[in-house]
Each structure stands twice: as C-alpha cells, then as structure tokens.
Design a protein around this motif. Structure first.
Motif, PDB file in Angstrom:
ATOM      1  N   LEU A   1       0.849  -1.206   0.000  1.00  0.00           N
ATOM      2  CA  LEU A   1       0.000   0.000   0.000  1.00  0.00           C
ATOM      3  C   LEU A   1       0.880   1.250   0.000  1.00  0.00           C
ATOM      4  O   LEU A   1       0.646   2.204  -0.754  1.00  0.00           O
ATOM      5  CB  LEU A   1      -0.914   0.029   1.235  1.00  0.00           C
ATOM      6  N   GLY A   2       1.907   1.232   0.843  1.00  0.00           N
ATOM      7  CA  GLY A   2       2.811   2.387   0.921  1.00  0.00           C
ATOM      8  C   GLY A   2       3.534   2.621  -0.396  1.00  0.00           C
ATOM      9  O   GLY A   2       3.713   3.764  -0.837  1.00  0.00           O
ATOM     10  N   LEU A   3       3.952   1.526  -1.049  1.00  0.00           N
ATOM     11  CA  LEU A   3       4.639   1.661  -2.338  1.00  0.00           C
ATOM     12  C   LEU A   3       3.682   2.212  -3.393  1.00  0.00           C
ATOM     13  O   LEU A   3       4.065   3.029  -4.237  1.00  0.00           O
ATOM     14  CB  LEU A   3       5.185   0.297  -2.779  1.00  0.00           C
ATOM     15  N   ALA A   4       2.433   1.785  -3.337  1.00  0.00           N
ATOM     16  CA  ALA A   4       1.450   2.279  -4.306  1.00  0.00           C
ATOM     17  C   ALA A   4       1.227   3.775  -4.138  1.00  0.00           C
ATOM     18  O   ALA A   4       1.106   4.522  -5.121  1.00  0.00           O
ATOM     19  CB  ALA A   4       0.128   1.517  -4.131  1.00  0.00           C
ATOM     20  N   VAL A   5       1.194   4.206  -2.889  1.00  0.00           N
ATOM     21  CA  VAL A   5       1.021   5.642  -2.630  1.00  0.00           C
ATOM     22  C   VAL A   5       2.188   6.408  -3.261  1.00  0.00           C
ATOM     23  O   VAL A   5       1.998   7.437  -3.925  1.00  0.00           O
ATOM     24  CB  VAL A   5       0.925   5.913  -1.105  1.00  0.00           C
ATOM     25  N   GLN A   6       3.393   5.870  -3.120  1.00  0.00           N
ATOM     26  CA  GLN A   6       4.553   6.557  -3.695  1.00  0.00           C
ATOM     27  C   GLN A   6       4.569   6.469  -5.217  1.00  0.00           C
ATOM     28  O   GLN A   6       4.984   7.398  -5.900  1.00  0.00           O
ATOM     29  CB  GLN A   6       5.838   5.945  -3.156  1.00  0.00           C
ATOM     30  N   ALA A   7       4.134   5.335  -5.744  1.00  0.00           N
ATOM     31  CA  ALA A   7       4.215   5.131  -7.193  1.00  0.00           C
ATOM     32  C   ALA A   7       3.178   5.972  -7.949  1.00  0.00           C
ATOM     33  O   ALA A   7       3.445   6.437  -9.061  1.00  0.00           O
ATOM     34  CB  ALA A   7       4.029   3.651  -7.533  1.00  0.00           C
ATOM     35  N   PHE A   8       1.992   6.150  -7.369  1.00  0.00           N
ATOM     36  CA  PHE A   8       0.884   6.692  -8.160  1.00  0.00           C
ATOM     37  C   PHE A   8       0.377   8.056  -7.703  1.00  0.00           C
ATOM     38  O   PHE A   8      -0.628   8.550  -8.231  1.00  0.00           O
ATOM     39  CB  PHE A   8      -0.276   5.689  -8.185  1.00  0.00           C
ATOM     40  N   THR A   9       1.019   8.625  -6.682  1.00  0.00           N
ATOM     41  CA  THR A   9       0.575   9.957  -6.236  1.00  0.00           C
ATOM     42  C   THR A   9       1.798  10.836  -5.987  1.00  0.00           C
ATOM     43  O   THR A   9       2.908  10.333  -5.842  1.00  0.00           O
ATOM     44  CB  THR A   9      -0.242   9.874  -4.915  1.00  0.00           C
ATOM     45  N   ASN A  10       1.552  12.117  -5.908  1.00  0.00           N
ATOM     46  CA  ASN A  10       2.600  13.080  -5.555  1.00  0.00           C
ATOM     47  C   ASN A  10       2.272  13.686  -4.194  1.00  0.00           C
ATOM     48  O   ASN A  10       1.101  13.686  -3.783  1.00  0.00           O
ATOM     49  CB  ASN A  10       2.665  14.190  -6.610  1.00  0.00           C
ATOM     50  N   PRO A  11       3.296  14.226  -3.508  1.00  0.00           N
ATOM     51  CA  PRO A  11       3.009  14.874  -2.229  1.00  0.00           C
ATOM     52  C   PRO A  11       1.876  15.889  -2.390  1.00  0.00           C
ATOM     53  O   PRO A  11       1.835  16.634  -3.381  1.00  0.00           O
ATOM     54  CB  PRO A  11       4.337  15.557  -1.876  1.00  0.00           C
ATOM     55  N   GLY A  12       0.952  15.865  -1.435  1.00  0.00           N
ATOM     56  CA  GLY A  12      -0.187  16.777  -1.488  1.00  0.00           C
ATOM     57  C   GLY A  12      -1.410  16.170  -2.151  1.00  0.00           C
ATOM     58  O   GLY A  12      -2.530  16.655  -1.964  1.00  0.00           O
ATOM     59  N   ASP A  13      -1.243  15.096  -2.929  1.00  0.00           N
ATOM     60  CA  ASP A  13      -2.407  14.461  -3.569  1.00  0.00           C
ATOM     61  C   ASP A  13      -3.313  13.803  -2.518  1.00  0.00           C
ATOM     62  O   ASP A  13      -2.879  13.492  -1.409  1.00  0.00           O
ATOM     63  CB  ASP A  13      -1.956  13.368  -4.551  1.00  0.00           C
ATOM     64  N   GLY A  14      -4.533  13.549  -2.917  1.00  0.00           N
ATOM     65  CA  GLY A  14      -5.502  12.935  -2.019  1.00  0.00           C
ATOM     66  C   GLY A  14      -5.623  11.434  -2.256  1.00  0.00           C
ATOM     67  O   GLY A  14      -5.576  10.965  -3.400  1.00  0.00           O
ATOM     68  N   VAL A  15      -5.760  10.691  -1.157  1.00  0.00           N
ATOM     69  CA  VAL A  15      -5.978   9.240  -1.229  1.00  0.00           C
ATOM     70  C   VAL A  15      -7.232   8.931  -0.408  1.00  0.00           C
ATOM     71  O   VAL A  15      -7.308   9.273   0.775  1.00  0.00           O
ATOM     72  CB  VAL A  15      -4.766   8.468  -0.665  1.00  0.00           C
ATOM     73  N   VAL A  16      -8.199   8.276  -1.037  1.00  0.00           N
ATOM     74  CA  VAL A  16      -9.479   8.011  -0.376  1.00  0.00           C
ATOM     75  C   VAL A  16      -9.401   6.710   0.420  1.00  0.00           C
ATOM     76  O   VAL A  16      -8.903   5.691  -0.081  1.00  0.00           O
ATOM     77  CB  VAL A  16     -10.617   7.916  -1.416  1.00  0.00           C
TER      78      VAL A  16
END
Ligand SMILES: Cc1ncc(COP(=O)(O)O)c(C=O)c1O
Length: 392
Positions: free
Chosen positions: A100-115
C-alpha cells in the motif's frame, strides 16, 4: 467434539508481538491478548513439514521464486475465486501494508488525495500521511443491518482533481463486510470515471464466514481490472504473517510495473527463503485445513455473539461476513474513549484493539480477535461479564 484448534499453544518466548508488546501497548503485560491480527493456532501440517524439510538443509543463502510459486498462486485464485490469472499479472511483495505504501509513492505526488473508508485498519491512514499525501475520508455509513458505503460522498471525493488513489479494504477490517457485486461495481465505475487508481487490499479474502462469498474487485469487469491492483497473501489465512510474503495482481502492466520498479529500486524483491515454501504448501495442500478453520471461527463468533446477546444485550456484536475480528459496539455504556480503553485493560484484563485507532468513527468500539482456542474466548467473555458488574 474437540478439534486441533482447541489446543492451547504456549507462545511465550517466541517473540510474538501479540504477547510481547502488551506492556508497551496496554501498560500491562498480563492482559489476555486478543488484539494483533494473527491466530493462536498452529500453521497447517503441510506448511510445517515443508518448512522443516528446508530448515534441515543448513545453508540459508539467497533463493529465488521459481514458477511453482506463481503456479500455486494462480491455482489458488482459480479454485477459490474462479479467477483465471496468468502469472505475468502476479508479482511478489514483502507484505500488503508495504504494498500500500509503495502504491502511494508510485501513483501519487506529495499533497495528492488518497481516499479511504473509516473505520478502517490503522495503517491505511499511515501509508498516506507518512508520505505527505492527504487522507480523504469517505466514512462508512452505519445502518441497522450493517455498514454501507456512502456512494454520494464517494463520488464527490473521487471527483476532486487532487484525488489520485483509492485504498479499498475488501473484506473490510474491522467491520467485517464482504462488499457485494453492486457495491464493488459502483466503486469501480466511479473510480474509472474520475481516473482514480484502486488498490484493493483483499488480504482477508479467504476468511469468509457463514456462507458469504468473496468476489475479487478486479473480476467485476475488464475496465475495473484495468485500474486495479489487488493485494493478497496467505498470511492471515494460514497464520504465516512472520514470513513477510505477499503478492499483488494487476492486469494493467503499467500498474504492476509502477510498484515493481520501487520494489526493485529498494531491493525488496529478494524476500526470504521460507515464505514462498510456506505459501506453496498452504495453497497446494491445505485447503481442507482452511475449511476446518472457518468452521471453528464461526463457532467462536457464535459463542461471542450469543453470550453477549444473553448476558449484555446492550453491547452490539454483528457477526462478520469475513475475518476473525469482531467489531464490538459498547456505546450504550456511555464511557468516554479513554475510560472504555482503561476499563478493558484494568477491569476486564483484556488486550483488545481500541476503536478510535481505526478512525474517529471507532469511538465507543473495541475490536476483538477471536482466532484463539474456544476456552480462551470463553475466558475473555467471563472476564468481560464480571468486569461489567462494576459499571455504575
Ligand atoms: C486489511 C489488512 N491489510 C493488511 C494487513 C497486514 O498485511 P501485511 O502483514 O502483509 O503487511 C492486515 C493485518 O491485519 C490487514 O488487516
């Protein structure tokens, strides 16, 4: 009738977090440990045998994961979920939370929203905030007949231009829902419309109870499959969490590659020698054991639900559709969060997961892990019942 699952196995001196972190987490090393989501049951015999055989060879150098590792996974998905997955869609990951943590890094940029949809497994918050992304909550709706998804709000938050990712928990820890086809399709279609990638954490998929059926999100349609990475593991199912061995599935090669490149970049792909052997023995040889386990867990769930119903009917326990985790509602007692937490530790002698760690929606709740021998669960209920007498 007694079962192997009735056997009490002493876990002292095994470095088990569930036992050894009691002092740190509860300020009391003697509470009955019914928190961390592993089981107090032995792993299936075929798994023990495979590991013992390998342990006998005294060289524990670097090892790989040959085709049988992938065949065990694809065979399991085919037999259990009727899901035909080519091995090219599958890759190793060193844990679902790391994934999950890797996905957050791979597909979002700092400041982006994750639901995310609280109340939810606490690391769903951490993997977002630890990397400087924004948690966007779509709280579950609490209805008479169980938890539901707030689709109107989901639509609104996913449509926000900053929202890039959705972390789905299916089945959902802690509320125990196995999302149905309609719910899955709606979530998938809303994400497609809004260009939001879905990470579907399906680690509890094998632990469906009382006839409920798990459908992997990605099997709903090829369009949904195209935006989804599914995370699974044998760790909850067969009690193998100490091996840090899980895997991800994605039809879309760009999604798989997005995470794979980080895994390789950090050199996390080596994994360990034993996890894959345990996975193969579990998936290839331990299906009957899993069926027995599920019947036993249903017995434990029934025991708690019936006991509470008769002896403390103001406490609400909904039987989970999956998982060995019970989400217990103590709000009728009218205690503040800190009072409820201390009541469980000091008065009832129980080490449970405190509701608010799953989000603010968890105020007044506690999560109990019932994957222990039945006599231990009965003991926990007796302690709770006695402690309740001290309530004004
Ligand atoms: C929903 C969910 N995801 C992931 C995990 C942990 O996965 P891992 O140990 O593979 O990181 C848990 C453990 O309780 C869980 O409940």
């Amino acid at each position: 009738m007694s079962s192997d699952f009735d056997q009490i196995i002493n876990r002292d001196n095994t470095r088990a977090i569930k036992l050894e972190f009691r002092q740190r987490n509860f300020g009391n090393a003697d509470v009955l440990p019914l928190w961390v989501a592993d089981m107090d049951f032995a792993a299936p015999p075929a798994v023990q045998e495979a590991l013992l055989n390998r342990f006998k060879h005294p060289i524990y150098g670097y090892t790989n994961r040959p085709q049988p590792f992938f065949d065990a996974i694809t065979g399991w998905l085919q037999r259990r979920f009727n899901w035909d997955v080519p091995s090219s869609w599958v890759d190793f990951s060193p844990g679902v939370v790391p994934n999950l943590g890797l996905a957050v890094q791979a597909f979002t940029n700092p400041g982006d929203g994750v639901v995310i949809q609280p109340p939810v497994y606490p690391p769903f918050f951490g993997v977002v905030t630890d990397f400087g992304r924004k948690v966007i909550e779509n709280p579950l709706i609490e209805a008479e007949d169980g938890y539901k998804i707030d689709f109107e709000h989901f639509e609104k938050v996913t449509a926000h231009p900053d929202t890039k990712l959705f972390l789905l928990c299916h089945p959902h820890n802690p509320v125990g829902r196995v999302w149905n086809d309609d719910e899955l399709r709606q979530m998938g279609e809303i994400c497609i419309k809004n260009n939001v990638i879905i990470i579907s954490d399906e680690i509890h998929c094998d632990l469906t109870l009382f006839g409920h059926v798990h459908k992997p999100l990605a099997t709903l349609s090829s369009e949904i499959s195209n935006i989804t990475i599914t995370c699974m593991a044998p760790s909850k199912t067969f009690n193998l969490a100490g091996f840090s061995t899980s895997y991800m599935i994605a039809e879309n090669p760009n999604l798989l590659q997005g995470i794979r490149s980080l895994i390789h970049g950090y050199h996390l792909h080596m994994g360990n020698t034993f996890g894959p052997l345990a996975l193969e023995a579990a998936y290839n040889q331990s299906e009957a054991w899993l069926e027995d386990l599920k019947r036993y867990l249903e017995g434990n769930v029934n025991l708690v639900a019936d006991f509470v119903n008769v002896n403390m009917p103001e406490v609400i326990v909904r039987k989970p559709e999956a998982t060995y985790l019970l989400w217990m509602d103590f709000r009728e007692w009218g205690l503040e969060s800190s009072e409820l937490k201390q009541f469980m530790i000091q008065k009832a002698g129980l080490g449970l997961n405190d509701g608010p760690t799953f989000g603010t929606q968890g105020k007044g709740f506690q999560r109990m892990n019932v994957a222990s021998p039945r006599s231990i669960i009965q003991q926990a209920l007796n302690q709770l019942y006695e402690a309740r007498k001290t309530l004004k």
